[in-house]
Design a protein around this motif. Structure first.
Motif, mmCIF file in Angstrom:
data_model
loop_
_atom_site.group_PDB
_atom_site.id
_atom_site.type_symbol
_atom_site.label_atom_id
_atom_site.label_comp_id
_atom_site.label_asym_id
_atom_site.label_seq_id
_atom_site.Cartn_x
_atom_site.Cartn_y
_atom_site.Cartn_z
ATOM 1 N N HIS A 61 0.814 -1.223 0.000
ATOM 2 C CA HIS A 61 0.000 0.000 0.000
ATOM 3 C C HIS A 61 0.844 1.268 0.000
ATOM 4 O O HIS A 61 0.308 2.365 -0.123
ATOM 5 C CB HIS A 61 -0.953 -0.002 1.191
ATOM 6 C CG HIS A 61 -1.967 -1.100 1.103
ATOM 7 N ND1 HIS A 61 -2.941 -1.118 0.128
ATOM 8 C CD2 HIS A 61 -2.137 -2.232 1.849
ATOM 9 C CE1 HIS A 61 -3.684 -2.213 0.287
ATOM 10 N NE2 HIS A 61 -3.206 -2.911 1.312
ATOM 11 N N ASP A 66 -0.243 1.402 -6.172
ATOM 12 C CA ASP A 66 -1.412 1.001 -5.392
ATOM 13 C C ASP A 66 -2.482 2.078 -5.345
ATOM 14 O O ASP A 66 -3.673 1.787 -5.260
ATOM 15 C CB ASP A 66 -0.967 0.656 -3.960
ATOM 16 C CG ASP A 66 -2.107 0.126 -3.106
ATOM 17 O OD1 ASP A 66 -2.604 0.869 -2.234
ATOM 18 O OD2 ASP A 66 -2.523 -1.030 -3.326
ATOM 19 N N PHE A 67 -2.084 3.351 -5.400
ATOM 20 C CA PHE A 67 -3.090 4.385 -5.140
ATOM 21 C C PHE A 67 -3.099 5.549 -6.130
ATOM 22 O O PHE A 67 -3.977 6.397 -6.079
ATOM 23 C CB PHE A 67 -2.955 4.928 -3.712
ATOM 24 C CG PHE A 67 -1.620 5.577 -3.424
ATOM 25 C CD1 PHE A 67 -0.615 4.850 -2.781
ATOM 26 C CD2 PHE A 67 -1.362 6.895 -3.773
ATOM 27 C CE1 PHE A 67 0.603 5.440 -2.491
ATOM 28 C CE2 PHE A 67 -0.142 7.486 -3.482
ATOM 29 C CZ PHE A 67 0.852 6.750 -2.836
ATOM 30 N N ARG A 69 -4.056 7.268 -9.306
ATOM 31 C CA ARG A 69 -5.099 7.024 -10.317
ATOM 32 C C ARG A 69 -5.219 8.229 -11.220
ATOM 33 O O ARG A 69 -4.808 9.322 -10.841
ATOM 34 C CB ARG A 69 -6.445 6.780 -9.616
ATOM 35 C CG ARG A 69 -6.530 5.463 -8.886
ATOM 36 C CD ARG A 69 -6.862 4.332 -9.859
ATOM 37 N NE ARG A 69 -6.716 3.013 -9.247
ATOM 38 C CZ ARG A 69 -5.571 2.320 -9.232
ATOM 39 N NH1 ARG A 69 -4.481 2.787 -9.759
ATOM 40 N NH2 ARG A 69 -5.547 1.119 -8.676
ATOM 41 N N TYR A 77 -14.282 9.983 -7.344
ATOM 42 C CA TYR A 77 -14.270 9.443 -5.979
ATOM 43 C C TYR A 77 -14.630 10.532 -4.978
ATOM 44 O O TYR A 77 -15.369 10.305 -4.025
ATOM 45 C CB TYR A 77 -12.901 8.856 -5.648
ATOM 46 C CG TYR A 77 -12.905 8.147 -4.306
ATOM 47 C CD1 TYR A 77 -12.553 8.808 -3.138
ATOM 48 C CD2 TYR A 77 -13.331 6.818 -4.206
ATOM 49 C CE1 TYR A 77 -12.595 8.175 -1.909
ATOM 50 C CE2 TYR A 77 -13.387 6.172 -2.987
ATOM 51 C CZ TYR A 77 -13.022 6.859 -1.840
ATOM 52 O OH TYR A 77 -13.091 6.226 -0.625
ATOM 53 N N GLU A 81 -17.590 10.542 -2.278
ATOM 54 C CA GLU A 81 -17.318 10.778 -0.860
ATOM 55 C C GLU A 81 -18.299 11.792 -0.289
ATOM 56 O O GLU A 81 -18.868 11.595 0.779
ATOM 57 C CB GLU A 81 -15.896 11.345 -0.691
ATOM 58 C CG GLU A 81 -14.805 10.320 -0.635
ATOM 59 C CD GLU A 81 -14.221 10.134 0.765
ATOM 60 O OE1 GLU A 81 -13.082 9.669 0.852
ATOM 61 O OE2 GLU A 81 -14.913 10.449 1.749
ATOM 62 N N ARG A 88 -14.904 1.808 0.496
ATOM 63 C CA ARG A 88 -13.787 1.900 1.422
ATOM 64 C C ARG A 88 -12.544 1.277 0.789
ATOM 65 O O ARG A 88 -12.612 0.187 0.222
ATOM 66 C CB ARG A 88 -14.152 1.158 2.709
ATOM 67 C CG ARG A 88 -13.032 1.104 3.732
ATOM 68 C CD ARG A 88 -13.517 0.446 5.020
ATOM 69 N NE ARG A 88 -12.429 0.266 5.974
ATOM 70 C CZ ARG A 88 -11.842 -0.901 6.241
ATOM 71 N NH1 ARG A 88 -12.252 -1.992 5.619
ATOM 72 N NH2 ARG A 88 -10.867 -0.970 7.123
ATOM 73 N N TYR A 89 -11.432 1.966 0.878
ATOM 74 C CA TYR A 89 -10.173 1.433 0.404
ATOM 75 C C TYR A 89 -9.304 1.057 1.597
ATOM 76 O O TYR A 89 -9.323 1.744 2.616
ATOM 77 C CB TYR A 89 -9.425 2.480 -0.430
ATOM 78 C CG TYR A 89 -9.855 2.558 -1.869
ATOM 79 C CD1 TYR A 89 -11.109 3.072 -2.218
ATOM 80 C CD2 TYR A 89 -9.007 2.126 -2.899
ATOM 81 C CE1 TYR A 89 -11.495 3.157 -3.538
ATOM 82 C CE2 TYR A 89 -9.389 2.217 -4.222
ATOM 83 C CZ TYR A 89 -10.638 2.729 -4.546
ATOM 84 O OH TYR A 89 -11.034 2.823 -5.845
ATOM 85 N N HIS A 92 -4.615 4.041 0.321
ATOM 86 C CA HIS A 92 -5.117 5.372 -0.023
ATOM 87 C C HIS A 92 -6.209 5.265 -1.079
ATOM 88 O O HIS A 92 -6.048 4.563 -2.064
ATOM 89 C CB HIS A 92 -3.988 6.235 -0.606
ATOM 90 C CG HIS A 92 -2.937 6.635 0.378
ATOM 91 N ND1 HIS A 92 -3.226 7.230 1.576
ATOM 92 C CD2 HIS A 92 -1.583 6.549 0.330
ATOM 93 C CE1 HIS A 92 -2.097 7.476 2.229
ATOM 94 N NE2 HIS A 92 -1.086 7.073 1.494
ATOM 95 N N ASN A 93 -7.303 5.988 -0.881
ATOM 96 C CA ASN A 93 -8.308 6.042 -1.937
ATOM 97 C C ASN A 93 -7.811 6.995 -3.036
ATOM 98 O O ASN A 93 -6.825 7.708 -2.832
ATOM 99 C CB ASN A 93 -9.669 6.459 -1.380
ATOM 100 C CG ASN A 93 -9.655 7.867 -0.821
ATOM 101 O OD1 ASN A 93 -9.246 8.822 -1.491
ATOM 102 N ND2 ASN A 93 -10.079 7.998 0.430
ATOM 103 N N SER A 167 -13.404 10.613 5.745
ATOM 104 C CA SER A 167 -13.380 9.176 5.447
ATOM 105 C C SER A 167 -13.533 8.352 6.715
ATOM 106 O O SER A 167 -14.198 7.313 6.713
ATOM 107 C CB SER A 167 -12.066 8.794 4.746
ATOM 108 O OG SER A 167 -12.087 9.205 3.403
ATOM 109 N N HIS A 171 -16.625 5.702 7.039
ATOM 110 C CA HIS A 171 -16.393 4.255 7.075
ATOM 111 C C HIS A 171 -16.241 3.720 8.493
ATOM 112 O O HIS A 171 -15.789 2.591 8.688
ATOM 113 C CB HIS A 171 -15.164 3.908 6.233
ATOM 114 C CG HIS A 171 -15.295 4.329 4.804
ATOM 115 N ND1 HIS A 171 -16.197 3.763 3.927
ATOM 116 C CD2 HIS A 171 -14.650 5.281 4.090
ATOM 117 C CE1 HIS A 171 -16.103 4.354 2.741
ATOM 118 N NE2 HIS A 171 -15.170 5.282 2.809
#
Lengths: 189, 193, 127
Positions: A61, A66-67, A69, A77, A81, A88-89, A92-93, A167, A171
Motif C-alpha cells: 500500500h 497502489d493508489f 489514479r 471518488y 465521498e 472503502r479502500y 489510499h483512496n 473518510s 467508514h
C-alpha cells in the motif's frame, strides 16, 4: 470479532509523523532562527526523497502503483465521498492518493526554492558555491516563491486532514490511529 | 449512509473552512507585528546573527568611539590589516600600546568570520572568497542586504549619517540581533519591505 | 542609633579626595619633566589652537566642556571633560597618556611635549 490486517508498514508511518513534525517546525520557525528552520527543511527534503523511493520499492500500500489514479477517477471518488457512498479502500483512496502526490510535489518545490534562497541570499547550504553573489532579485523572488509553496503545502495539509476526518466518519474507522499503529479492520464477508 | 451524509458533510466542510480561515487569520494577526515579538518566535532563543564582541579590552578600546563591531563581520586577514594601520584608522588616530594591540588582534582573528561557525559569519566569509576588505559595509553581502534602503534615509539622515553606525537603526545590535524586523530608522520608523 | 546612610557623605568626600589626589599625581607626572611650571592660561590657548587640515579639539569635545561631546564622525557621545562635572577625568595616567598620544598626533600632526600636556591638564583641572 473484528480481524485486522497490517496496512501501513513502519517506514511509511515513521516517515509520515516525522514529516508532520519537520514541516510544522519549519513553518513556525521561518527565518526568525535560521539554523533550525534550515535543518528542518533538510529533514523534509530527505523524507520526501525517501517517500518517492519507497513509492517504488516499498510495501504494497506504500507503492504509487497502489493508489495513484487518473485525475478523473480521483474527482469522481471525491464526488462519491461527498455523497456518502464512496467505497472503502484499505490503502489510499484515489482522492487521498492525489492529495499525497500533490503534497510531495509541493513539499519538493518548497525545499528546492528554500535551497535557492539559502544559497543565493545567504551564501550558505549545498547550492552556495553556484548561487553565492548572484544579483539580488534571485533570492528575493525565490523567497516569495518559497513562501507561496510553504503556504500552498499548508493548504493541502488542511484538505488532507479534512479528507481523513471525513473518510473516518464515513467508514466508521479511525484513520489517524491506523497511520500510527499501521492496522485496519478487515471487512467481514 | 444518508443520515451520516446529512450530519457530517456540513460538519466536515465547516471544520475545513474553520481551519483554513483560522490559519489565515492567525497569519494576518501577526501581519503588523513588525518587530516579530508576538508570534511563535517568542518561544525560541533570541536570534544571534553575530556573536557580540565579548572581549573587555576590545570593547573598551574599540567601542570607545563606535560600536564594538562583532569580530564575525570580517575575516581574520581584514582585522589584521586594520590593526596594523591604527595610526590612520579611517582618518582617525587609534593607536594602542603594543601589548593591548596584540591582545585585540588575537581576539579579533580568533573570532573572525573565517574562524567562526555561528550566525552569519561563515556565510560572509564564504561570500568574500579571498578578499580582505577594511569595511564590512563595502562587502557584497552587506550591500545586497541593504540595497533597497535609499541613501537619504541613512547618509542624509542627521540621526544616522553612515551605514557604519549599525546601532542607529538595528535596535538589537548590542545583542548581536540584526533582524530586519527590529530595524527602526530614526526619524522614519520601522523598515517595511 | 547610628544610621549607615550617614556614611554616604563621608565616602563621597573620600572618593573625591582620592580622585583629586590621583589627578594631582597625573599632572605631576608631566610637570616633573616640563621646563616651566604648568600654566592654565597657556593650556587654554593650546586647547583652542587650530590644528592641521582644519582640525581642532572642539570638533569632538564641543565648545562647553561641562557638556558631553560627540565624536565628529561616529557621533558616539563623549563624557564631559570638566572634572567638576565628571570627577573621574584625568585620574588614570594610562588613559590620559593614550588620548594625548592619539589626539595630539591627530590634531597637530605630532606628539605633545610634556610642557604642553602639563599646561593643558592644568587648565582642564580648573573646569
Amino acid at each position: 470479532m473484528t480481524r485486522e490486517i497490517k496496512v501501513w508498514d513502519p517506514m511509511v508511518r515513521i516517515f509520515h509523523w516525522s514529516l508532520v513534525a519537520a514541516f510544522f517546525f519549519a513553518y513556525f520557525t521561518e527565518d526568525d532562527f535560521l539554523s533550525p528552520h534550515v535543518w528542518a527543511g533538510y529533514a523534509v527534503g530527505g523524507l520526501v526523497l525517501f517517500r518517492v523511493l519507497w513509492g517504488f520499492i516499498g510495501s504494497q500500500h506504500a507503492r504509487f502503483s497502489d493508489f495513484v489514479r487518473p485525475p478523473r477517477e480521483a474527482i469522481s471518488y471525491l464526488k462519491d465521498e461527498l455523497k456518502g457512498r464512496a467505497p472503502r479502500y484499505i490503502g489510499h483512496n484515489p482522492a487521498g492518493g492525489a492529495n499525497v502526490i500533490a503534497l510531495l510535489v509541493s513539499l519538493a518545490f518548497t525545499v528546492i526554492t528554500g535551497l535557492i534562497v539559502y544559497g543565493a541570499g545567504e551564501c550558505a547550504g549545498p547550492l552556495s558555491s553556484w548561487l553565492c553573489n548572484t544579483p539580488e532579485w534571485l533570492p528575493e523572488a525565490g523567497e516569495e516563491i518559497h513562501e507561496f509553496f510553504a503556504n500552498f503545502t499548508l493548504f493541502l495539509v488542511v484538505l488532507h486532514v479534512a479528507g481523513v476526518i471525513w473518510s473516518s466518519l464515513l467508514h466508521h474507522e479511525n484513520l489517524v490511529a491506523a497511520m500510527w499503529h499501521g492496522r485496519k479492520r478487515i471487512e467481514e464477508e | 449512509m444518508k443520515e451520516i451524509q446529512k450530519t457530517f458533510t456540513p460538519l466536515v466542510i465547516f471544520l475545513t473552512l474553520v481551519m483554513t480561515i483560522g490559519l489565515t487569520l492567525q497569519a494576518c494577526a501577526y501581519e503588523d507585528d513588525d518587530d516579530d515579538d508576538e508570534g511563535f518566535s517568542r518561544f525560541l532563543p533570541a536570534r544571534m546573527d553575530f556573536r557580540p564582541a565579548d572581549d573587555p579590552q576590545y570593547r573598551e578600546e574599540c567601542g570607545a568611539c563606535h560600536l564594538a563591531y562583532p569580530p564575525g563581520m570580517l575575516p581574520a586577514r581584514s582585522w589584521q590589516r586594520i590593526m596594523s594601520g591604527l595610526e590612520d584608522h579611517f582618518g582617525e588616530n587609534a593607536e594602542l600600546d603594543a601589548q593591548t594591540a596584540r591582545h585585540i588582534t588575537e581576539y579579533l582573528s580568533a573570532n573572525a568570520a573565517d574562524r567562526s561557525h555561528t550566525g552569519r559569519a561563515p556565510n560572509i566569509a564564504r561570500s568574500l572568497g579571498v578578499d580582505a576588505p577594511l569595511r564590512f559595509t563595502e562587502t557584497r553581502y552587506f550591500l545586497r542586504k541593504h540595497h533597497e534602503i535609499p541613501p537619504r534615509l541613512v547618509v542624509n539622515n542627521p540621526d544616522v549619517e553612515s551605514f557604519s553606525r549599525c546601532e542607529a537603526c538595528h535596535t538589537g545590535a548590542e545583542r548581536g540581533d540584526y533582524d530586519e524586523h527590529q530595524v527602526r530608522i530614526p526619524g522614519v520608523g520601522r523598515w517595511d519591505d | 542609633m547610628f544610621k549607615a546612610r550617614a556614611l554616604i557623605p563621608f565616602f563621597l568626600l573620600l572618593g573625591t579626595t582620592v580622585a583629586v589626589a590621583d589627578r594631582r599625581a597625573v599632572l605631576e607626572h608631566y610637570s616633573a619633566t616640563a621646563e616651566n611650571a604648568p600654566s592654565a592660561e597657556r593650556g587654554r590657548m593650546l586647547w583652542n589652537k587650530p590644528g592641521i587640515r582644519g582640525r581642532d579639539c572642539t570638533q569632538c569635545h564641543g565648545n562647553d566642556l561641562r557638556q558631553a561631546g560627540r565624536h565628529r564622525r561616529t557621533r558616539k557621545p563623549i563624557d564631559p571633560m570638566a572634572p567638576s562635572v565628571n570627577p573621574k577625568r584625568f585620574t588614570d595616567l594610562r588613559k590620559v597618556e593614550k588620548w594625548f598620544h592619539r589626539n595630539c598626533k591627530w590634531t597637530w600632526g605630532r606628539e605633545c611635549t610634556a610642557q604642553e600636556k602639563a599646561d593643558i591638564l592644568q587648565w582642564l583641572n580648573t573646569l
